[in-house]
Design an enzyme around this catalytic site. Structure first.
Site, PDB file in Angstrom:
ATOM      1  N   HIS A  89      21.867 -35.755  -6.822  1.00 31.31           N
ATOM      2  CA  HIS A  89      21.274 -36.492  -5.508  1.00 31.31           C
ATOM      3  C   HIS A  89      19.597 -36.089  -5.579  1.00 31.31           C
ATOM      4  O   HIS A  89      19.136 -36.101  -4.906  1.00 31.31           O
ATOM      5  CB  HIS A  89      21.775 -35.593  -4.192  1.00 31.31           C
ATOM      6  CG  HIS A  89      23.223 -35.614  -4.263  1.00 31.31           C
ATOM      7  ND1 HIS A  89      23.706 -36.834  -3.580  1.00 31.31           N
ATOM      8  CD2 HIS A  89      24.174 -34.815  -4.641  1.00 31.31           C
ATOM      9  CE1 HIS A  89      24.985 -36.711  -3.454  1.00 31.31           C
ATOM     10  NE2 HIS A  89      25.281 -35.744  -4.195  1.00 31.31           N
ATOM     11  N   LYS A 139      13.213 -14.810 -10.241  1.00 32.37           N
ATOM     12  CA  LYS A 139      12.830 -13.827 -11.331  1.00 32.37           C
ATOM     13  C   LYS A 139      11.868 -14.647 -12.355  1.00 32.37           C
ATOM     14  O   LYS A 139      10.887 -13.670 -12.690  1.00 32.37           O
ATOM     15  CB  LYS A 139      14.065 -13.246 -12.142  1.00 32.37           C
ATOM     16  CG  LYS A 139      14.804 -12.064 -11.137  1.00 32.37           C
ATOM     17  CD  LYS A 139      13.962 -10.965 -10.758  1.00 32.37           C
ATOM     18  CE  LYS A 139      14.642 -10.259  -9.788  1.00 32.37           C
ATOM     19  NZ  LYS A 139      14.548 -10.975  -8.420  1.00 32.37           N
ATOM     20  N   CYS A 141       0.836  -1.129  -0.038  1.00 32.05           N
ATOM     21  CA  CYS A 141       0.091  -0.038  -0.235  1.00 32.05           C
ATOM     22  C   CYS A 141       0.975   1.370  -0.084  1.00 32.05           C
ATOM     23  O   CYS A 141       1.817   1.324   0.865  1.00 32.05           O
ATOM     24  CB  CYS A 141      -1.003   0.096   1.205  1.00 32.05           C
ATOM     25  SG  CYS A 141      -2.171  -1.496   1.055  1.00 32.05           S
ATOM     26  N   ASN A 190      -2.021   1.658   5.605  1.00 36.94           N
ATOM     27  CA  ASN A 190      -1.353   0.527   5.148  1.00 36.94           C
ATOM     28  C   ASN A 190      -0.882  -0.434   6.341  1.00 36.94           C
ATOM     29  O   ASN A 190      -0.718   0.187   7.371  1.00 36.94           O
ATOM     30  CB  ASN A 190       0.096   1.144   4.880  1.00 36.94           C
ATOM     31  CG  ASN A 190       1.115   0.390   4.501  1.00 36.94           C
ATOM     32  OD1 ASN A 190       0.804  -0.918   4.220  1.00 36.94           O
ATOM     33  ND2 ASN A 190       2.251   0.612   4.478  1.00 36.94           N
ATOM     34  N   GLY A 191      -1.224  -1.718   6.153  1.00 37.90           N
ATOM     35  CA  GLY A 191      -0.816  -2.567   7.166  1.00 37.90           C
ATOM     36  C   GLY A 191      -1.972  -3.499   7.746  1.00 37.90           C
ATOM     37  O   GLY A 191      -2.843  -3.631   6.920  1.00 37.90           O
ATOM     38  N   LYS A 221       5.892  -4.575  -3.993  1.00 37.82           N
ATOM     39  CA  LYS A 221       7.402  -4.189  -3.749  1.00 37.82           C
ATOM     40  C   LYS A 221       7.979  -4.554  -2.535  1.00 37.82           C
ATOM     41  O   LYS A 221       8.983  -4.892  -1.940  1.00 37.82           O
ATOM     42  CB  LYS A 221       7.905  -2.932  -4.570  1.00 37.82           C
ATOM     43  CG  LYS A 221       9.341  -3.003  -4.436  1.00 37.82           C
ATOM     44  CD  LYS A 221       9.933  -2.100  -5.500  1.00 37.82           C
ATOM     45  CE  LYS A 221      11.508  -2.269  -5.495  1.00 37.82           C
ATOM     46  NZ  LYS A 221      11.744  -3.651  -6.163  1.00 37.82           N
ATOM     47  N   ARG A 253       4.076  -0.213  -4.509  1.00 39.65           N
ATOM     48  CA  ARG A 253       3.938  -0.964  -3.221  1.00 39.65           C
ATOM     49  C   ARG A 253       2.680  -1.692  -3.583  1.00 39.65           C
ATOM     50  O   ARG A 253       2.185  -2.432  -2.348  1.00 39.65           O
ATOM     51  CB  ARG A 253       3.682   0.229  -2.413  1.00 39.65           C
ATOM     52  CG  ARG A 253       4.950   1.059  -2.205  1.00 39.65           C
ATOM     53  CD  ARG A 253       4.814   2.309  -1.238  1.00 39.65           C
ATOM     54  NE  ARG A 253       4.846   1.702   0.061  1.00 39.65           N
ATOM     55  CZ  ARG A 253       5.686   1.468   0.955  1.00 39.65           C
ATOM     56  NH1 ARG A 253       6.667   1.669   0.668  1.00 39.65           N
ATOM     57  NH2 ARG A 253       5.463   0.845   2.054  1.00 39.65           N
ATOM     58  N   TRP A 286      -2.507  -2.992  -1.769  1.00 38.34           N
ATOM     59  CA  TRP A 286      -2.218  -4.143  -1.951  1.00 38.34           C
ATOM     60  C   TRP A 286      -3.230  -4.945  -0.966  1.00 38.34           C
ATOM     61  O   TRP A 286      -2.888  -4.670   0.100  1.00 38.34           O
ATOM     62  CB  TRP A 286      -0.788  -4.605  -1.605  1.00 38.34           C
ATOM     63  CG  TRP A 286      -0.478  -5.931  -1.907  1.00 38.34           C
ATOM     64  CD1 TRP A 286      -0.172  -6.574  -3.186  1.00 38.34           C
ATOM     65  CD2 TRP A 286      -0.429  -6.993  -1.046  1.00 38.34           C
ATOM     66  NE1 TRP A 286       0.367  -7.866  -2.801  1.00 38.34           N
ATOM     67  CE2 TRP A 286       0.144  -8.181  -1.831  1.00 38.34           C
ATOM     68  CE3 TRP A 286      -0.589  -7.208   0.216  1.00 38.34           C
ATOM     69  CZ2 TRP A 286       0.145  -9.519  -1.095  1.00 38.34           C
ATOM     70  CZ3 TRP A 286      -0.543  -8.366   0.879  1.00 38.34           C
ATOM     71  CH2 TRP A 286      -0.020  -9.639   0.305  1.00 38.34           C
ATOM     72  N   GLU A 336      18.423 -16.886  -7.798  1.00 34.76           N
ATOM     73  CA  GLU A 336      17.845 -15.535  -7.693  1.00 34.76           C
ATOM     74  C   GLU A 336      17.318 -15.706  -9.509  1.00 34.76           C
ATOM     75  O   GLU A 336      16.156 -14.986  -9.580  1.00 34.76           O
ATOM     76  CB  GLU A 336      19.140 -14.560  -7.958  1.00 34.76           C
ATOM     77  CG  GLU A 336      18.982 -13.081  -8.493  1.00 34.76           C
ATOM     78  CD  GLU A 336      17.617 -12.424  -8.180  1.00 34.76           C
ATOM     79  OE1 GLU A 336      17.063 -12.859  -7.187  1.00 34.76           O
ATOM     80  OE2 GLU A 336      17.286 -11.184  -8.653  1.00 34.76           O
ATOM     81  N   GLU A 351       8.427 -14.964 -10.683  1.00 33.50           N
ATOM     82  CA  GLU A 351       7.607 -13.618 -10.692  1.00 33.50           C
ATOM     83  C   GLU A 351       7.297 -12.795 -11.686  1.00 33.50           C
ATOM     84  O   GLU A 351       6.216 -12.285 -11.818  1.00 33.50           O
ATOM     85  CB  GLU A 351       8.169 -13.055  -9.118  1.00 33.50           C
ATOM     86  CG  GLU A 351       9.526 -12.359  -9.681  1.00 33.50           C
ATOM     87  CD  GLU A 351      10.016 -11.596  -8.428  1.00 33.50           C
ATOM     88  OE1 GLU A 351       9.350 -11.268  -7.585  1.00 33.50           O
ATOM     89  OE2 GLU A 351      11.141 -11.443  -8.227  1.00 33.50           O
TER      90      GLU A 351
HETATM   91  C1  F6R Z   1      12.145 -10.251  -5.734  1.00 31.52           C
HETATM   92  C2  F6R Z   1      11.854  -9.338  -4.604  1.00 31.52           C
HETATM   93  C3  F6R Z   1      11.645  -9.812  -3.446  1.00 31.52           C
HETATM   94  C4  F6R Z   1      12.576  -8.864  -2.573  1.00 31.52           C
HETATM   95  C5  F6R Z   1      11.843  -9.273  -1.049  1.00 31.52           C
HETATM   96  C6  F6R Z   1      12.735  -8.416  -0.041  1.00 31.52           C
HETATM   97  O1  F6R Z   1      12.466  -9.880  -7.108  1.00 31.52           O
HETATM   98  O2  F6R Z   1      12.053  -8.282  -5.132  1.00 31.52           O
HETATM   99  O3  F6R Z   1      11.858 -11.053  -3.319  1.00 31.52           O
HETATM  100  O4  F6R Z   1      13.747  -9.176  -2.545  1.00 31.52           O
HETATM  101  O5  F6R Z   1      10.514  -9.102  -0.818  1.00 31.52           O
HETATM  102  O6  F6R Z   1      12.529  -7.169  -0.149  1.00 31.52           O
HETATM  103  P1  F6R Z   1      13.449  -5.786   0.490  1.00 31.52           P
HETATM  104  O7  F6R Z   1      14.848  -5.949  -0.099  1.00 31.52           O
HETATM  105  O8  F6R Z   1      12.650  -4.617   0.312  1.00 31.52           O
HETATM  106  O9  F6R Z   1      13.457  -6.415   2.240  1.00 31.52           O
END
Ligand code: F6R
Length: 611
Positions: free
Chosen positions: A503, A484, A2, A100-101, A606, A27, A74, A480, A487
């Site tokens: 394994h 990506k 949010c 927010n929360g 995010k 957000r 969100w 990583e 998502e």
């Molecule tokens: C993946 C991604 C998330 C963040 C995770 C932590 O692309 O963006 O996995 O890395 O939510 O977020 P921060 O770094 O803001 O604590």
């Protein structure tokens, strides 16, 4: 999660709020809404992305005014529809509230309000707050007092902003465990979930601490704690301007942010290495020289950066490093001592799981250091020390440039502690510093493979599953890369340590299965190169289509790979920074080839400010 923006001043609120929401949309993008006071309070809100609210404001304009609040959601409680969108109304429609929360005890307060005759229209916990603050306003006749009386009742995490028709020119905010910062203008003031909300208008900001309430008017800002004591908020200056948070001609924020990976590394290093010695202003390595154990706490991509950092810090500083997902760390009674250093890694600095892990670590006596990309964020404020990454604002929901900046900061930390504790080999440390300084130019050359990767992605647009193998620091890069792909491209993707293949995971290999392999340098001192080339042969023998990310000129890979994405010669600790870029590009291009929104993938936000 949010995005929140508030404004009081001479400008038309609508433009300020919509501009701020546009920059905060990363957000959350389930719905958006605004409340503006002109002669009376009016709200508009719509499910869907911000554009649907913009369209609504064209179809059904409201009278603009000089006081307003805006929200991008969100969803937590209640489906993402128009009714559950914020703002929510209290005091018979005269008060508007955004949140927010999560208010954990909302059910109990709702029952009390229902018994009082209040009628609810939404399924949200936030509407409960709107009615409670409205009731308190009728009792006290003062918005700040109404907020103070109400927050005393709430459990959970929240940032709240309120405006009331009878108090034009006033916005009141409160925060507990969710973010809120103040933007200071001349004859105008702003509130926002982060500085992106108001960076177009001012770079002067104040950080609001935990459990504090802020009241802004065009000419004043006052902050109190939840007990009513006056508080002096901490000033800071925003170091980037609004253009940094624009697409700047790129097709997406993600494309722009991947192109900024070299700069993210360079800017995180800038001014922090002098004559081969790491010196980070505000960070005193001697304070950490006696540390005998490090635990990195982080989530998602940030945790994978931590995993890369583990390999380097252990080698350079000879200190054991564990990497834990923040949400696991705090629920398992970890064994720590006052010589344990908890290093949190977070782009946003607001991730609730990581924040709670840091708080918990402090409670049980550990020292805490935050690696963070966002000034004024909560996690660095709750930590004993901070090393900021200087990746600049990251707007695309999936993290890219922050990842390489986080690895850079972890390397700086490892070198700094090794230089302070005397356990590091001076020759290795000075080579590490030198290699780091050379990394941005090498990254530039990796970015030149964009066209090749785009072609690959188009060719693979129907691919349903991808495996990624890596070894040593290539292993976290495999994780990583797989995250990506999940998502952004919504496909099944798994990262494995190449040594683990036999394994179990090799059972997944069938003819046509696409496997990316991150190949260590043939110059690798541990001879991991030949082991990974063996792995490639094993999967090729079973029909896999191999895409190797390998050092330029690595002839051993060529006969067995269907495609090779070359990366320049670099030391083993720089390789992960280079190898991740093609994977970031590939995930973005695959999503684009599938017609998906690369900046705002489904179901995500995010900054994950709820547990
Ligand atoms: C993946 C991604 C998330 C963040 C995770 C932590 O692309 O963006 O996995 O890395 O939510 O977020 P921060 O770094 O803001 O604590």
């Amino acid at each position: 999660m949010c995005g929140i923006v508030g404004y009081v001043g001479p400008r038309g609120s609508q433009e300020v709020l919509l501009g701020g929401l546009g920059r905060l949309e990363y957000r959350g993008y389930d719905s958006a809404g605004v409340a503006i006071i002109s002669d009376e309070l009016e709200t508009r809100k719509r499910a869907g992305k911000l554009q649907t609210l913009r369209d609504e404001l064209v179809a059904n304009p409201l009278d603009d005014g000089h006081t307003g609040i805006g929200h991008t959601r969100w969803a937590t409680h209640g489906a993402p529809n128009d009714v559950n969108a914020h703002p929510h109304l209290g005091d018979n429609g005269k008060l508007a509230l955004i949140h927010n929360g999560i208010i954990e005890n909302f059910a109990e307060i709702k029952a009390e309000l229902v018994a009082d005759g209040v009628e609810f229209v939404s399924e949200t916990d936030s509407e409960v707050a709107a009615h409670l603050v409205g009731r308190e306003y009728r009792r006290t006749g003062n918005l700040t007092e109404a907020m103070k009386a109400s927050v005393a009742r709430f459990d959970g995490a929240f940032t709240l902003l309120i405006v009331h028709e009878e108090s034009p020119g006033v916005v009141v905010g409160a925060r507990r465990n969710s973010p809120l910062v103040i933007g200071l203008g001349k004859g105008e003031n702003f509130l926002g979930s982060d500085v992106a909300a108001f960076v177009e208008y001012t770079s002067d900001a104040l950080a609001i601490g935990q459990d504090q309430i802020v009241t802004i008017t065009p000419d004043s800002v006052s902050v109190i704690d939840f007990d009513g004591n006056a508080v002096t908020p901490e000033p800071f200056t925003v170091t980037w301007d609004a253009s940094a948070a624009d697409k700047g001609g790129w097709s997406s924020f993600m494309a722009k942010e991947i192109s900024e990976e070299p700069a993210a590394v360079a800017d995180t290093l800038r001014g922090r290495v002098k004559d081969g010695v790491v010196e980070i202003p505000g960070f005193e390595p001697a304070d950490f020289a006696d540390v005998d154990r490090i635990i990195v706490v982080a989530c998602g991509t940030a945790a994978y950066a931590g995993l890369v950092g583990k390999y380097a810090i252990e080698k350079w500083a000879r200190i054991p490093v564990d990497v834990e997902l923040s949400h696991e760390f705090r629920y398992r009674e970890p064994v720590i001592s006052d010589r344990t250093l908890i290093v949190s890694v977070s782009q946003s600095g607001e991730t609730m799981d990581t924040l709670m892990a840091v708080k918990y670590a402090r409670e049980i006596g550990a020292r805490t250091l935050s690696i963070c990309n966002t000034q004024g964020a909560t996690i660095p404020r709750e930590s004993d020390a901070v090393i900021y990454t200087h990746a600049g604002p990251e707007v695309a929901v999936a993290s890219t440039k922050a990842f390489v900046a986080q690895i850079t900061a972890l390397y700086l930390l490892g070198i700094a502690i090794a230089q302070a504790n005397g356990k590091g080999d001076a020759r290795i440390l000075s080579a590490a510093v030198h290699d780091l300084e050379a990394a941005p130019a090498l990254l530039d050359t990796v970015l030149r493979h964009g066209e090749h990767i785009r072609t690959l992605a188009k060719w693979m647009a129907d691919t349903q599953a991808v495996l990624i193998l890596g070894r040593h620091v290539g292993f976290p890069i495999a994780l990583e890369g797989a995250l990506k792909l999940k998502e952004l491209a919504y496909i099944h993707a798994e990262g494995f340590a190449a040594g683990e293949l036999k394994h179990g995971p090799i059972a997944l290999i069938e003819p046509g299965q696409v496997v990316f392999v991150i190949v260590p340098s043939p110059r690798d001192p541990n001879s991991l190169h030949s082991k990974v080339v063996n792995n490639i042969q094993e999967i090729r023998a079973r029909g896999a289509r191999v895409i190797a990310i390998a050092e330029q000129g690595d002839a051993a890979v060529l006969p067995y790979a269907d495609e090779v994405i070359p990366i320049p010669l670099a030391s083993s600790f720089i390789e992960p920074i280079l190898a991740v870029v093609p994977l970031h590009m590939f995930a973005m291009e695959l999503a684009a080839a599938k017609g998906l929104d690369v900046d705002q993938p489904r179901n995500l936000a995010k900054s994950v400010t709820v547990e």
